[in-house]
Each structure stands twice: as C-alpha cells, then as structure tokens.
Design a protein around this motif. Structure first.
Motif, PDB file in Angstrom:
ATOM      1  N   HIS A 177      38.092  47.069  42.892  1.00 23.42           N
ATOM      2  CA  HIS A 177      38.800  46.862  44.124  1.00 23.42           C
ATOM      3  C   HIS A 177      39.778  45.715  43.972  1.00 23.42           C
ATOM      4  CE1 HIS A 177      37.231  48.979  47.575  1.00 23.42           C
ATOM      5  NE2 HIS A 177      35.782  48.750  47.186  1.00 23.42           N
ATOM      6  N   ILE A 178      38.875  44.566  42.866  1.00 26.27           N
ATOM      7  CA  ILE A 178      39.838  43.497  42.435  1.00 26.27           C
ATOM      8  C   ILE A 178      40.955  43.843  41.509  1.00 26.27           C
ATOM      9  CG2 ILE A 178      39.834  41.090  41.570  1.00 26.27           C
ATOM     10  CD1 ILE A 178      37.053  40.797  42.758  1.00 26.27           C
ATOM     11  N   LEU A 179      40.244  44.538  40.749  1.00 26.16           N
ATOM     12  CA  LEU A 179      41.482  45.157  39.533  1.00 26.16           C
ATOM     13  C   LEU A 179      42.447  45.808  40.257  1.00 26.16           C
ATOM     14  CD1 LEU A 179      38.868  46.040  36.598  1.00 26.16           C
ATOM     15  CD2 LEU A 179      40.669  44.513  36.466  1.00 26.16           C
ATOM     16  N   PHE A 180      42.099  46.683  40.998  1.00 28.74           N
ATOM     17  CA  PHE A 180      43.312  47.791  41.427  1.00 28.74           C
ATOM     18  C   PHE A 180      44.237  46.979  42.396  1.00 28.74           C
ATOM     19  CE2 PHE A 180      45.027  51.351  43.945  1.00 28.74           C
ATOM     20  CZ  PHE A 180      45.254  52.107  42.877  1.00 28.74           C
ATOM     21  N   ALA A 181      43.460  45.757  43.163  1.00 31.66           N
ATOM     22  CA  ALA A 181      44.402  45.043  44.101  1.00 31.66           C
ATOM     23  C   ALA A 181      45.458  44.413  43.210  1.00 31.66           C
ATOM     24  CB  ALA A 181      43.744  44.204  44.668  1.00 31.66           C
ATOM     25  N   ASN A 182      45.072  43.826  41.867  1.00 28.16           N
ATOM     26  CA  ASN A 182      46.134  43.059  40.966  1.00 28.16           C
ATOM     27  C   ASN A 182      46.833  44.181  40.366  1.00 28.16           C
ATOM     28  OD1 ASN A 182      45.437  40.025  40.208  1.00 28.16           O
ATOM     29  ND2 ASN A 182      43.541  41.150  40.884  1.00 28.16           N
ATOM     30  N   SER A 211      45.515  32.182  33.250  1.00 29.63           N
ATOM     31  CA  SER A 211      44.833  30.727  33.041  1.00 29.63           C
ATOM     32  C   SER A 211      43.145  31.133  33.243  1.00 29.63           C
ATOM     33  CB  SER A 211      45.392  29.882  33.799  1.00 29.63           C
ATOM     34  OG  SER A 211      45.179  29.830  35.145  1.00 29.63           O
ATOM     35  N   ILE A 212      43.158  32.003  34.506  1.00 29.17           N
ATOM     36  CA  ILE A 212      41.660  32.482  34.472  1.00 29.17           C
ATOM     37  C   ILE A 212      40.811  32.955  33.452  1.00 29.17           C
ATOM     38  CG2 ILE A 212      40.007  33.406  36.190  1.00 29.17           C
ATOM     39  CD1 ILE A 212      42.185  32.860  38.477  1.00 29.17           C
ATOM     40  N   PHE A 213      41.702  33.973  32.872  1.00 29.68           N
ATOM     41  CA  PHE A 213      41.135  34.763  31.877  1.00 29.68           C
ATOM     42  C   PHE A 213      40.999  34.032  30.501  1.00 29.68           C
ATOM     43  CE2 PHE A 213      42.861  38.872  33.637  1.00 29.68           C
ATOM     44  CZ  PHE A 213      41.756  39.150  34.513  1.00 29.68           C
ATOM     45  N   TRP A 214      42.071  33.103  30.149  1.00 32.31           N
ATOM     46  CA  TRP A 214      42.040  32.720  28.849  1.00 32.31           C
ATOM     47  C   TRP A 214      41.217  31.204  29.050  1.00 32.31           C
ATOM     48  CZ3 TRP A 214      47.864  33.483  28.134  1.00 32.31           C
ATOM     49  CH2 TRP A 214      48.052  34.761  27.791  1.00 32.31           C
ATOM     50  N   PHE A 215      41.126  30.689  30.115  1.00 30.94           N
ATOM     51  CA  PHE A 215      40.695  29.071  30.046  1.00 30.94           C
ATOM     52  C   PHE A 215      39.744  28.928  31.267  1.00 30.94           C
ATOM     53  CE2 PHE A 215      45.399  28.944  28.870  1.00 30.94           C
ATOM     54  CZ  PHE A 215      45.417  28.937  27.534  1.00 30.94           C
ATOM     55  N   VAL A 233      38.802  37.885  28.478  1.00 28.61           N
ATOM     56  CA  VAL A 233      39.792  37.847  27.323  1.00 28.61           C
ATOM     57  C   VAL A 233      40.428  39.416  27.149  1.00 28.61           C
ATOM     58  CG1 VAL A 233      39.988  37.213  24.983  1.00 28.61           C
ATOM     59  CG2 VAL A 233      38.453  35.732  26.394  1.00 28.61           C
ATOM     60  N   TRP A 234      39.565  40.225  27.079  1.00 32.92           N
ATOM     61  CA  TRP A 234      39.905  41.509  26.712  1.00 32.92           C
ATOM     62  C   TRP A 234      40.891  42.271  28.026  1.00 32.92           C
ATOM     63  CZ3 TRP A 234      39.488  43.057  22.013  1.00 32.92           C
ATOM     64  CH2 TRP A 234      38.755  42.684  21.139  1.00 32.92           C
ATOM     65  N   LEU A 235      40.514  41.769  29.126  1.00 33.91           N
ATOM     66  CA  LEU A 235      41.233  42.049  30.256  1.00 33.91           C
ATOM     67  C   LEU A 235      42.582  41.452  30.313  1.00 33.91           C
ATOM     68  CD1 LEU A 235      38.593  42.203  33.178  1.00 33.91           C
ATOM     69  CD2 LEU A 235      39.999  44.154  32.133  1.00 33.91           C
ATOM     70  N   SER A 236      42.715  40.380  29.593  1.00 30.79           N
ATOM     71  CA  SER A 236      44.124  39.628  29.666  1.00 30.79           C
ATOM     72  C   SER A 236      44.904  40.224  28.762  1.00 30.79           C
ATOM     73  CB  SER A 236      43.863  38.121  29.059  1.00 30.79           C
ATOM     74  OG  SER A 236      43.559  38.312  27.649  1.00 30.79           O
TER      75      SER A 236
END
Length: 315
Positions: free
Chosen positions: A276-281, A86-90, A28-31
């Motif tokens: 890795h995932i955060l940086f790819a996004n 939608s992954i972050f929120w729901f 939620v915070w990352l969103s």
C-alpha cells in the motif's frame, strides 16, 4: 531518534515518518528506482518547458496547458521525493509539525491542480476538434491564463482548510505516521479528538475533485468521439484521434493508479501494508515521470524538436 507509539503530548513539534515497515533493510535499494524516476521527472518536465519556450510554433493553448502540467509535476514530485530519499539514505524520519502540514497542503493542492489541468486540456481538444474555426478566438492567451489561474485558485481554496483542520486537532496518542510523506487522513487519524469534520471534508474534496473532473473529461471526449466518427474517411478519423492519444494516455496514467490505490486501501485487507505504501508513492511519482515521456513520444512537434536538439548538439 526513537520511535514511540505512546508519547503523551499535545500538538507535537515533530512527526515521525515510519517509511516502509518490513522493508527497512531494502531502503537503500528502493532509493535507486525512486531517485531515477525523480531525476527523469525533473529533467523531462524542464525539457518540455524549454522546448515550448524556445519554439514559437508551439505557442498554442495545447502547449501552454502542457507547460502548466510540467510545472505542476515538478512541484508535486519535489514535495515528496527529497524527504523520501532522506529517509532511505540517512534514516532521517523526523519532520517538523509545520513542515508536515506544508507538505500535506502542497501534495493535495497540486494533485487537485493537475486534475484541473486535465479538464482544461480536454476542453482544448474539444474546441480544437469540434469547433476548429473558432479555436483561436475562444482560447486566446488571456483565456488560457485565466483558466490556469482558476485551476490554481480552485486547488488552493479547496485544500487550504486541510492544514488548518489538522492543526487544531489534539495529538495525544502517537506522532508516528506509517507513510513516507504527510498525507491528510493519515495525519488526522493520529488525533485523539473528534475527526469527523476533517474526514467528511476530506471525502467531500476528493469526491468533488475526482468525480467532477472525470465527468467533464468524459463529456468532452464523448463529444470528441462523436465528431471523429462523423469524419468521412478512416485516415481522417485516425489522424484526428491521434491528436488526443497523448492526452488520453496521461489521463489514464494519473487516474487509474489513484483509483486502484483507493480501492486497495478500502477493500484490499489481504494486501501487505508495505505494498500500500509503495503504491501510494508510485501514484505521486509515476505520472510526473511518464507525462513528459508520453508527450515526447506521442506529440510530433515536441518529438521532432527534441530529436533536433539532440542531433544538433552532437554535430
């Protein structure tokens, strides 16, 4: 929906986007930064399109290419961010198999289109600085439209095999993708079949797109710098180079994070997986967010028009 790593199936109807393992409680915070950057990217690029359309003095090749870049950025960010949010929120991690392949195509295709637009913009700057008297005759509206169409077709032709290669593979291990979006290699690695053709083709496209485009951009700016250093005065050199600064900044924002991400994936074994995932996004979201800001700040006609719009609305 449960996440299983041992599901027996062939060509699943649904993939599971795992999100960011280890940071589920922070989704939620990352969103918040993700959503903020997405809104900035959409509004910023739409503003660029609106300004260029309304201001007839900006109906020039440089700004036509900028509009192409803005459209590409809108498509690129929209290909990933709605599903990510939608992954972050729901906690909506499921994605239809065909939708996954479609997302994969749009992401890789428009990354290739964006890279091609940078080459076109570098060529525009080369002609404008090295052959200024012939700029309007070389880069006519018809030529600019043809270049834009060629860049789009190149991206589609090169990346269209991706979803077909991924579709024909058998999937009998897992349907869990440890990312926030459907990336080509991440999907084909889930297959229990022979993925050598898919891997080799993905590597070929990546090398062809990045190395060839960077080569042409480097050649263009080598000639541009040579022309700039031949100018008689320092003021003339700075003024001429200033017309290229926004384009150079945008190129750096696009290529440097992508290069760092590629190196980190291959040699950064000690870097946490969630990084890795955060940086790819971020590689997909940061350029569309920063491009309109860079051009709004660095390009005087656009900056002046934006200031006029804001002050005119206030009055």
């Amino acid at each position: 929906m449960s996440v299983s790593n041992t599901t027996d199936f062939t060509n699943p109807s649904t993939f599971i986007l795992l999100g960011i393992p280890g940071l589920e409680t922070a989704h939620v915070w990352l969103s918040i930064p993700f959503c903020t950057m997405y809104i900035i990217a959409i509004l910023g690029n739409i503003t660029i399109l609106f300004i260029v359309k309304r201001e007839r003095s900006l109906h020039e090749p440089m700004y036509y290419f900028l509009c192409m870049l803005a459209i590409t950025d809108v498509v690129l960010s929209t290909s990933t961010l709605p599903k990510t949010l939608s992954i972050f929120w729901f906690n909506s991690r499921g994605i239809n198999f065909n939708a996954c392949l479609t997302q994969m195509f749009f992401i890789h295709c428009f990354l290739a289109v964006e890279s091609g637009i940078f080459v076109a913009m570098a060529f525009d700057r080369y002609v404008a600085i090295c052959n200024p008297l012939r700029h309007s005759t070389i880069l006519t509206s018809h030529v600019v439209a043809s270049i834009g169409l060629a860049v789009l077709l190149r991206g589609c032709i090169l990346l269209l095999p991706h979803p077909f290669l991924a579709r024909q593979l058998p999937y009998c291990r897992t349907n869990v993708i440890p990312l926030l979006y459907c990336e080509f290699i991440a999907v084909v690695k889930l297959s229990c079949g022979d993925i050598r053709i898919s891997s080799y083709y993905g590597l070929f496209v990546s090398l062809l797109k990045n190395c060839l485009d960077l080569f042409f951009i480097t050649m263009s700016y080598t000639q541009i710098l040579r022309a700039i250093f031949r100018l008689p005065t320092k003021d003339a050199r700075l003024k001429t180079f200033g017309t290229c600064t926004s384009h150079l900044c945008v190129i750096l924002v696009f290529y440097i994070p992508a290069l760092f991400s590629a190196l980190a994936q291959r040699f950064g074994q000690n870097i946490p997986f969630h990084f890795h995932i955060l940086f790819a996004n971020m590689c997909l979201l940061v350029p569309p967010t920063l491009n309109p800001i860079i051009y709004g700040v660095k390009t005087k006609p656009i900056r002046d028009r934006m200031l006029w719009l804001f002050t005119h609305k206030r009055t």
